[in-house]
Design a protein around this motif. Structure first.
Motif, PDB file in Angstrom:
ATOM      1  N   LYS A  71      -4.845  13.999 -12.870  1.00 16.90           N
ATOM      2  CA  LYS A  71      -6.082  13.690 -12.157  1.00 16.90           C
ATOM      3  C   LYS A  71      -7.268  13.636 -13.117  1.00 16.90           C
ATOM      4  O   LYS A  71      -8.120  12.756 -13.025  1.00 16.90           O
ATOM      5  N   ARG A  72      -7.300  14.554 -14.073  1.00 18.18           N
ATOM      6  CA  ARG A  72      -8.428  14.640 -14.999  1.00 18.18           C
ATOM      7  C   ARG A  72      -8.415  13.556 -16.068  1.00 18.18           C
ATOM      8  O   ARG A  72      -9.458  13.117 -16.529  1.00 18.18           O
ATOM      9  N   ILE A  73      -7.240  13.142 -16.508  1.00 18.82           N
ATOM     10  CA  ILE A  73      -7.176  12.208 -17.648  1.00 18.82           C
ATOM     11  C   ILE A  73      -6.618  10.833 -17.313  1.00 18.82           C
ATOM     12  O   ILE A  73      -6.499   9.994 -18.190  1.00 18.82           O
ATOM     13  N   TYR A  74      -6.292  10.578 -16.071  1.00 17.99           N
ATOM     14  CA  TYR A  74      -5.563   9.359 -15.718  1.00 17.99           C
ATOM     15  C   TYR A  74      -6.183   8.077 -16.260  1.00 17.99           C
ATOM     16  O   TYR A  74      -5.494   7.215 -16.770  1.00 17.99           O
ATOM     17  N   ASN A  75      -7.484   7.965 -16.192  1.00 17.31           N
ATOM     18  CA  ASN A  75      -8.127   6.719 -16.632  1.00 17.31           C
ATOM     19  C   ASN A  75      -8.615   6.742 -18.074  1.00 17.31           C
ATOM     20  O   ASN A  75      -9.212   5.776 -18.540  1.00 17.31           O
ATOM     21  N   GLU A  76      -8.379   7.842 -18.772  1.00 17.93           N
ATOM     22  CA  GLU A  76      -8.817   7.909 -20.169  1.00 17.93           C
ATOM     23  C   GLU A  76      -7.947   7.016 -21.036  1.00 17.93           C
ATOM     24  O   GLU A  76      -6.733   6.987 -20.906  1.00 17.93           O
ATOM     25  N   THR A 120      -3.635  24.503 -16.556  1.00 16.61           N
ATOM     26  CA  THR A 120      -3.677  23.836 -15.260  1.00 16.61           C
ATOM     27  C   THR A 120      -2.328  23.180 -14.997  1.00 16.61           C
ATOM     28  O   THR A 120      -1.460  23.162 -15.858  1.00 16.61           O
ATOM     29  N   THR A 121      -2.176  22.632 -13.836  1.00 13.86           N
ATOM     30  CA  THR A 121      -0.906  22.016 -13.456  1.00 13.86           C
ATOM     31  C   THR A 121      -0.812  20.600 -14.019  1.00 13.86           C
ATOM     32  O   THR A 121      -1.847  19.961 -14.272  1.00 13.86           O
ATOM     33  N   PRO A 122       0.394  20.100 -14.192  1.00 12.54           N
ATOM     34  CA  PRO A 122       0.545  18.706 -14.641  1.00 12.54           C
ATOM     35  C   PRO A 122      -0.168  17.719 -13.722  1.00 12.54           C
ATOM     36  O   PRO A 122      -0.783  16.764 -14.191  1.00 12.54           O
ATOM     37  N   ALA A 154      -2.356  32.266 -27.252  1.00  8.78           N
ATOM     38  CA  ALA A 154      -3.818  32.326 -27.092  1.00  8.78           C
ATOM     39  C   ALA A 154      -4.211  33.760 -26.753  1.00  8.78           C
ATOM     40  O   ALA A 154      -3.407  34.531 -26.213  1.00  8.78           O
ATOM     41  N   ASP A 155      -5.441  34.111 -27.066  1.00  8.74           N
ATOM     42  CA  ASP A 155      -5.926  35.458 -26.747  1.00  8.74           C
ATOM     43  C   ASP A 155      -6.007  35.670 -25.240  1.00  8.74           C
ATOM     44  O   ASP A 155      -5.735  36.763 -24.746  1.00  8.74           O
ATOM     45  N   TYR A 156      -6.399  34.624 -24.528  1.00  7.35           N
ATOM     46  CA  TYR A 156      -6.519  34.679 -23.076  1.00  7.35           C
ATOM     47  C   TYR A 156      -6.051  33.362 -22.476  1.00  7.35           C
ATOM     48  O   TYR A 156      -6.144  32.316 -23.113  1.00  7.35           O
ATOM     49  N   THR A 157      -5.600  33.444 -21.243  1.00  7.19           N
ATOM     50  CA  THR A 157      -5.251  32.255 -20.475  1.00  7.19           C
ATOM     51  C   THR A 157      -6.069  32.277 -19.196  1.00  7.19           C
ATOM     52  O   THR A 157      -6.138  33.297 -18.520  1.00  7.19           O
ATOM     53  N   ILE A 158      -6.691  31.163 -18.899  1.00  5.75           N
ATOM     54  CA  ILE A 158      -7.457  31.034 -17.666  1.00  5.75           C
ATOM     55  C   ILE A 158      -6.880  29.851 -16.895  1.00  5.75           C
ATOM     56  O   ILE A 158      -6.806  28.744 -17.409  1.00  5.75           O
ATOM     57  N   ASN A 159      -6.494  30.117 -15.652  1.00  3.87           N
ATOM     58  CA  ASN A 159      -6.003  29.043 -14.799  1.00  3.87           C
ATOM     59  C   ASN A 159      -7.213  28.259 -14.302  1.00  3.87           C
ATOM     60  O   ASN A 159      -8.081  28.813 -13.635  1.00  3.87           O
ATOM     61  N   THR A 160      -7.261  26.993 -14.645  1.00  4.43           N
ATOM     62  CA  THR A 160      -8.417  26.166 -14.300  1.00  4.43           C
ATOM     63  C   THR A 160      -8.145  25.227 -13.128  1.00  4.43           C
ATOM     64  O   THR A 160      -9.031  24.462 -12.745  1.00  4.43           O
ATOM     65  N   SER A 161      -6.949  25.292 -12.574  1.00  4.29           N
ATOM     66  CA  SER A 161      -6.615  24.425 -11.438  1.00  4.29           C
ATOM     67  C   SER A 161      -7.567  24.700 -10.281  1.00  4.29           C
ATOM     68  O   SER A 161      -7.860  25.847  -9.964  1.00  4.29           O
ATOM     69  N   ASN A 162      -8.045  23.649  -9.684  1.00  2.90           N
ATOM     70  CA  ASN A 162      -8.921  23.722  -8.512  1.00  2.90           C
ATOM     71  C   ASN A 162     -10.286  24.357  -8.795  1.00  2.90           C
ATOM     72  O   ASN A 162     -10.941  24.855  -7.886  1.00  2.90           O
ATOM     73  N   PHE A 163     -10.697  24.383 -10.057  1.00  2.00           N
ATOM     74  CA  PHE A 163     -12.012  24.924 -10.402  1.00  2.00           C
ATOM     75  C   PHE A 163     -12.818  23.848 -11.119  1.00  2.00           C
ATOM     76  O   PHE A 163     -12.278  23.039 -11.864  1.00  2.00           O
ATOM     77  N   LYS A 164     -14.103  23.885 -10.915  1.00  2.00           N
ATOM     78  CA  LYS A 164     -15.012  22.968 -11.594  1.00  2.00           C
ATOM     79  C   LYS A 164     -15.484  23.608 -12.898  1.00  2.00           C
ATOM     80  O   LYS A 164     -15.335  24.802 -13.104  1.00  2.00           O
ATOM     81  N   GLU A 205       5.590   8.401 -14.774  1.00  2.00           N
ATOM     82  CA  GLU A 205       6.001   8.564 -16.179  1.00  2.00           C
ATOM     83  C   GLU A 205       5.039   9.484 -16.930  1.00  2.00           C
ATOM     84  O   GLU A 205       5.467  10.298 -17.745  1.00  2.00           O
ATOM     85  N   LYS A 206       3.743   9.347 -16.645  1.00  3.18           N
ATOM     86  CA  LYS A 206       2.752  10.213 -17.287  1.00  3.18           C
ATOM     87  C   LYS A 206       2.962  11.665 -16.867  1.00  3.18           C
ATOM     88  O   LYS A 206       2.880  12.567 -17.691  1.00  3.18           O
ATOM     89  N   LEU A 207       3.250  11.872 -15.591  1.00  2.00           N
ATOM     90  CA  LEU A 207       3.498  13.216 -15.083  1.00  2.00           C
ATOM     91  C   LEU A 207       4.709  13.831 -15.777  1.00  2.00           C
ATOM     92  O   LEU A 207       4.682  14.986 -16.209  1.00  2.00           O
ATOM     93  N   SER A 208       5.741  13.047 -15.950  1.00  2.00           N
ATOM     94  CA  SER A 208       6.951  13.512 -16.638  1.00  2.00           C
ATOM     95  C   SER A 208       6.646  13.843 -18.099  1.00  2.00           C
ATOM     96  O   SER A 208       7.095  14.863 -18.634  1.00  2.00           O
TER      97      SER A 208
END
Length: 154
Positions: free
Chosen positions: A91-96, A84-86, A129-139, A110-113
């Motif tokens: 967005k997914r981990i910001y509050n972790e 996925t994109t940076p 990896a055997d496969y790459t799946i783009n997960t951006s914009n997917f649930k 700074e986190k983005l960098s």
């Protein structure tokens, strides 16, 4: 977790197992013992769990930078890089709070960098990896369906 539930398989997260093994959180391991010690725990845990069949295993982003981990994971299974994109990662981990390489005190910029740097540094490993799946914009359910279709598990 959702993929494991759909496929009726056991789900394991290496970070959770490392925390149980070490008796402390991933953040504490990094702070008190350093990344090198964490990577040793990670290597030991991965070498044990790959012996089990039909597991869905989630590993942290740095796990496959250790060649032995990658070979162990590939020996008994299929390795899929969920790319996925940076910005999406932020967005997914910001509050972790448990991400040791994403210090709470860092600003969003700074986190983005930091994420861009880690992705750049790890790219050569992720490409193995055997496969790459783009997960951006997917649930999660859409990503699970992609994996099932890719591996012809339905």
């Amino acid at each position: 977790k959702l993929l494991a539930k759909i496929l009726d398989r056991k789900f394991v997260d290496t970070d959770d197992l490392i925390e149980k093994y070490a008796g402390k959180s991933v953040s504490r391991i990094f702070n008190e013992d350093g990344e090198k010690k964490f990577r040793l725990f990670e290597k030991k845990i991965i070498s044990k769990i790959v012996r089990n069949n039909n597991f869905i295993i989630a590993v942290g982003g740095g796990a496959i930078t250790e060649p032995k981990n990658l070979s162990n994971l590939k020996k008994n299974g299929t390795v899929i890089y969920l790319k996925t994109t940076p910005k999406e990662i932020i967005k997914r981990i910001y509050n972790e709070r448990h991400r040791p390489l994403m210090k709470i005190t860092l600003s969003k910029k700074e986190k983005l960098s930091k994420i861009r740097g880690l992705l750049s540094k790890r790219k050569i490993y992720y490409e193995k990896a055997d496969y790459t799946i783009n997960t951006s914009n997917f649930k999660a359910n859409q990503i699970s369906k992609k994996i099932i279709k890719l591996l012809k598990l339905s």
